[in-house]
Motif scaffolding. Structure first.
Motif, PDB file in Angstrom:
ATOM      1  N   CYS A   1      -0.021   6.958   1.775  1.00  0.00           N
ATOM      2  CA  CYS A   1      -0.380   7.821   1.000  1.00  0.00           C
ATOM      3  C   CYS A   1      -0.806   9.127   0.940  1.00  0.00           C
ATOM      4  O   CYS A   1      -2.529   9.396   0.878  1.00  0.00           O
TER       5      CYS A   1
ATOM      6  N   CYS B   1       0.487  -1.532   0.358  1.00  0.00           N
ATOM      7  CA  CYS B   1      -0.006  -0.262   0.170  1.00  0.00           C
ATOM      8  C   CYS B   1       0.314   1.241  -0.215  1.00  0.00           C
ATOM      9  O   CYS B   1       0.289   2.265  -0.413  1.00  0.00           O
ATOM     10  N   LYS B   2       1.726   1.127   1.117  1.00  0.00           N
ATOM     11  CA  LYS B   2       2.936   2.848   0.468  1.00  0.00           C
ATOM     12  C   LYS B   2       3.944   2.383  -0.902  1.00  0.00           C
ATOM     13  O   LYS B   2       3.122   3.973  -1.136  1.00  0.00           O
TER      14      LYS B   2
ATOM     15  N   ALA C   1       2.004   4.063   6.500  1.00  0.00           N
ATOM     16  CA  ALA C   1       1.399   3.548   5.367  1.00  0.00           C
ATOM     17  C   ALA C   1       0.826   4.955   4.701  1.00  0.00           C
ATOM     18  O   ALA C   1       0.658   5.187   4.054  1.00  0.00           O
TER      19      ALA C   1
ATOM     20  N   GLN D   1      -6.934   0.382   0.125  1.00  0.00           N
ATOM     21  CA  GLN D   1      -6.290  -0.621   0.655  1.00  0.00           C
ATOM     22  C   GLN D   1      -5.992  -1.156   1.749  1.00  0.00           C
ATOM     23  O   GLN D   1      -6.128  -1.775   2.722  1.00  0.00           O
ATOM     24  N   CYS D   2      -5.457   0.073   1.784  1.00  0.00           N
ATOM     25  CA  CYS D   2      -4.954   0.333   3.312  1.00  0.00           C
ATOM     26  C   CYS D   2      -6.031   0.424   4.353  1.00  0.00           C
ATOM     27  O   CYS D   2      -5.685   0.166   5.363  1.00  0.00           O
TER      28      CYS D   2
ATOM     29  N   ASP E   1      -1.943   3.329  -2.702  1.00  0.00           N
ATOM     30  CA  ASP E   1      -3.567   2.693  -2.081  1.00  0.00           C
ATOM     31  C   ASP E   1      -3.792   3.079  -1.358  1.00  0.00           C
ATOM     32  O   ASP E   1      -4.224   1.716  -0.068  1.00  0.00           O
TER      33      ASP E   1
END
Length: 739
Positions: free
Chosen positions: A398, A360-361, A394, A368-369, A365
């Motif tokens: 984002c 995700c990072k 994360a 999704q995170c 995303d």
């Protein structure tokens, strides 16, 4: 002796052998069933030896029943028997009730070696190391003779608490007492010495008359742990070839870890072949290590094969494969594997979720995170530091810094990793003031920074580009005695470079005790960035005198310096030299930089030749290369080539404002005002936002940013007239030059 009256139908003496037989076979329910039958018959046990069998059953099944047995022993007066006391003490110790075990031990009138062994095991097994060692000294004073398992446990204790001097004294006691000959004792001593010094371990290993597979495995593991991989592999070769000892799973795990640390895929594959021939690939730990080895050597295909061939997998197996995909940037495969985990009914743990957060990072995303965050809550991992720190990181990557901050505030006692992650998060989101404020808050909470915290602080000060703050952060590094560290020192010189303080960058570079290719690359980039290309070239030559070959980052730094300094011949010469020696290491950005160098010098045809013929197959010129050509066309009024370059730029980066503005300016310079306004209209139609450039001005130990045409800045009334005056002077200089 008077015997109790036995009710009809109950044969007491037939139950004794039944209890003993059931106990020897581990049928604990039967033991307690027979004991219950005796109790219900109102019979008092007359054989004190039977209690050891009953207490073993209680240890396996029922602590409460064991306590009632203890009460019966006291009631019937059997506590005076040392063997019975030992059984009760062992029951409590292995049930985790060390205090109760100590109480029984202290009440025993007669203690034998078994008593001392049990109480020592109870303390050392449950981590009461200091008390256990004190008891051992008391036991020696009364002539206690420890058994082999106690000796091994004592050695492990000295190793666990890193009391190596006491461990060596204990080694002397073993020799004097004649207790050191058992192989398990010698192997335990060997294990302890690998933690002290491999020289000591080698000396003991050479003195050992009989060396078994454990002895060799301990030495191999010690070499790997000490990063002496070649010694580990040579020991493995000796063990198998010269001494004919067959390796076990533990040996192979250590050897494979050594190959992974060495990064030698060839040797690792030969070891894999040996594992296969010995049938050790069925060992779960060996299989997991094989997967990890291939992943660390970037051979994902072989890792997948090893993973698929494992007959049994646990959560470590899945996490190893998942981590391998993530670290080798195979994100789609990682997500597919995670789906397979669900299909195989394997529950994700915190390590699984952390790996997914890494994806995700990287991909940014946010959706999704949030899903993984909900999974963390569902699994009750909110108290898991690794999971929470990964979530904070994360969300920040984002660009959801508010969510990162909200999570951070929910943690009652953040550790140094959490503080460092939050500082890094604010810096990533372009908020250096907040990052520095968090650092100050951390210090007020009496939390001491580590190297990672310091590096995050230096990065925040780099982004801030304030010389006063940079000096403050540098002072912290000095007080932590880390300014001479190559990683920290490189960060400091880069920080000063971004502030325009090139002399301070050089001083920071000179203070680094052991410079590496990264620090040399950073100082070369610093001089290039600050307009000293000749100094950068000089440092580049000096670096090679020190025996360091340029890596891709160094090459890019020196090419960039040549590009901005107009040193065309020098830049082309360096590119040719690097391409000849390390051509396979050159990336697209190196070719783009060369294109920019030639285009800026008006060598547009040469730049175009690089794009069309020199860039290797598999690479395609990006927007930066075509943008350099387009910019050159504007300066040298090449209308035909300008159209082709513009088409490429807009195709490659349709949502970036840079290409549209450059094209508009190119048309305007050529007098095509209709085309220039058309390009502006196209940008507006496509909803492309203009990213304004800004200038950074230092005044009164603070930095201020000014964008073009900004008349609302608080200091515009001060700097506005100055900038206009400078602009007028520049025009006059240009006019004088043309005359």
């Amino acid at each position: 002796m008077r015997f109790p009256i036995v009710p009809s139908g109950t044969n007491l003496f037939s139950l004794y052998p039944k209890i003993k037989e059931s106990s020897s076979s581990g049928r604990w329910k039967e033991v307690l069933s027979h004991y219950k039958e005796i109790k219900e018959a109102g019979i008092q046990l007359i054989d004190h030896e039977i209690f050891s069998h009953i207490l073993k059953a209680c240890l396996a099944l029922s602590f409460r029943t064991g306590k009632s047995v203890h009460a019966s022993v006291i009631k019937q007066g059997f506590e005076s028997f040392t063997s019975v006391g030992n059984s009760i003490m062992n029951f409590y110790a292995k049930s985790g009730r060390l205090a109760s075990s100590v109480g029984v031990f202290n009440c025993m009138k007669t203690k034998d070696s078994v008593s001392w062994n049990i109480i020592l095991h109870g303390h050392l097994d449950q981590g009461a190391f200091v008390e256990g060692l004190d008891l051992f000294m008391q036991a020696r004073a009364v002539g206690f003779e420890p058994n082999i398992s106690t000796l091994v446990l004592l050695i492990h204790t000295y190793r666990n608490i890193r009391a190596f001097t006491d461990g060596q004294i204990f080694h002397g006691y073993l020799i004097q007492s004649g207790l050191w000959s058992p192989s398990s004792v010698q192997n335990s001593l060997l294990h302890m010495y690998t933690d002290i010094s491999m020289d000591y371990a080698e000396k003991l290993f050479d003195e050992m008359y009989e060396k078994d597979v454990i002895s060799w495995s301990v030495m191999i593991k010690g070499y790997v742990h000490s990063d002496e991989i070649m010694f580990a592999l040579e020991s493995f070769k000796q063990m198998v070839s010269e001494f004919g000892i067959e390796a076990d799973g533990q040996t192979m795990v250590s050897v494979l870890k050594g190959c992974a640390n060495l990064g030698d895929i060839r040797i690792g594959k030969s070891i894999h072949g040996y594992v296969f021939l010995r049938g050790l690939n069925y060992d779960l730990f060996v299989g997991n290590t094989l997967v990890d080895f291939y992943c660390k050597c970037n051979d994902i295909k072989s890792a997948v094969t090893a993973f698929n061939e494992m007959p049994h997998k646990n959560i470590v197996s899945w996490n190893s494969m998942l981590s391998g995909f993530v670290h080798n940037e195979k994100y789609l495969q990682a997500l597919t594997l995670f789906d397979s985990m669900g299909e195989s009914e394997v529950d994700a743990d915190e390590v699984t979720l952390v790996n997914l957060l890494l994806i995700c990072k990287v991909l940014g995303d946010f959706r999704q995170c949030k899903l993984i965050h909900s999974r963390v809550i569902q699994r009750g991992f909110q108290s898991n530091e690794l999971a929470m720190n990964s979530l904070i990181d994360a969300y920040a990557k984002c660009n959801q810094i508010n969510l990162s901050w909200r999570l951070f505030c929910q943690i009652k006692r953040p550790d140094i990793v959490t503080w460092s992650t939050m500082i890094s998060g604010f810096t990533h989101c372009g908020m250096p003031d907040e990052a520095i404020a968090i650092y100050r808050e951390m210090r007020l909470s009496l939390q001491s920074p580590n190297m990672v915290t310091l590096l995050n602080l230096l990065e925040a000060c780099t982004l801030s580009a304030e010389i006063r703050r940079s000096k403050w952060a540098h002072g912290i590094a000095v007080r932590m005695s880390l300014a001479s560290n190559v990683v920290v020192g490189t960060a400091i010189l880069d920080m000063y470079s971004k502030c325009g303080a090139i002399e301070m960058s050089r001083n920071a570079f000179d203070q680094i005790s052991m410079k590496n290719i990264v620090s040399w690359s950073a100082i070369i980039a610093a001089y290039g960035l600050n307009g000293f290309p000749h100094h950068a070239l000089s440092l580049f030559s000096e670096m090679k005198v020190h025996g360091l070959e340029p890596n891709p980052i160094t090459t890019l730094s020196i090419l960039s310096a040549c590009c901005h300094g107009g040193l065309v011949e020098e830049g082309v010469s360096i590119f040719k030299e690097v391409a000849k020696k390390h051509g396979d290491e050159l990336k697209l950005e190196h070719y783009s930089c060369l294109v920019d160098l030639l285009a800026r010098a008006g060598k547009v045809d040469d730049a175009l030749e690089i794009i069309k013929s020199i860039i290797p197959v598999g690479m395609k010129a990006g927007a930066s290369a075509w943008g350099a050509v387009l910019s050159a066309c504007r300066n040298y009024e090449n209308r035909e080539l300008s159209e082709a370059a513009l088409s490429e730029v807009l195709e490659l980066e349709p949502s970036s404002s840079a290409g549209y503005l450059l094209a508009s300016n190119t048309y305007a310079v050529g007098g095509s005002w209709k085309d220039a306004s058309g390009m502006r209209w196209l940008m507006k139609e496509r909803c492309v936002n203009v990213v304004a450039g800004y200038s950074l001005v230092h005044a009164s130990n603070k930095s201020y940013t000014f964008t073009a045409g900004d008349k609302y800045h608080p200091l515009s009334h001060i700097f506005g007239p100055v900038i206009e005056q400078l602009h007028s002077c520049m025009k006059m200089d240009v006019g004088a030059t043309s005359l």
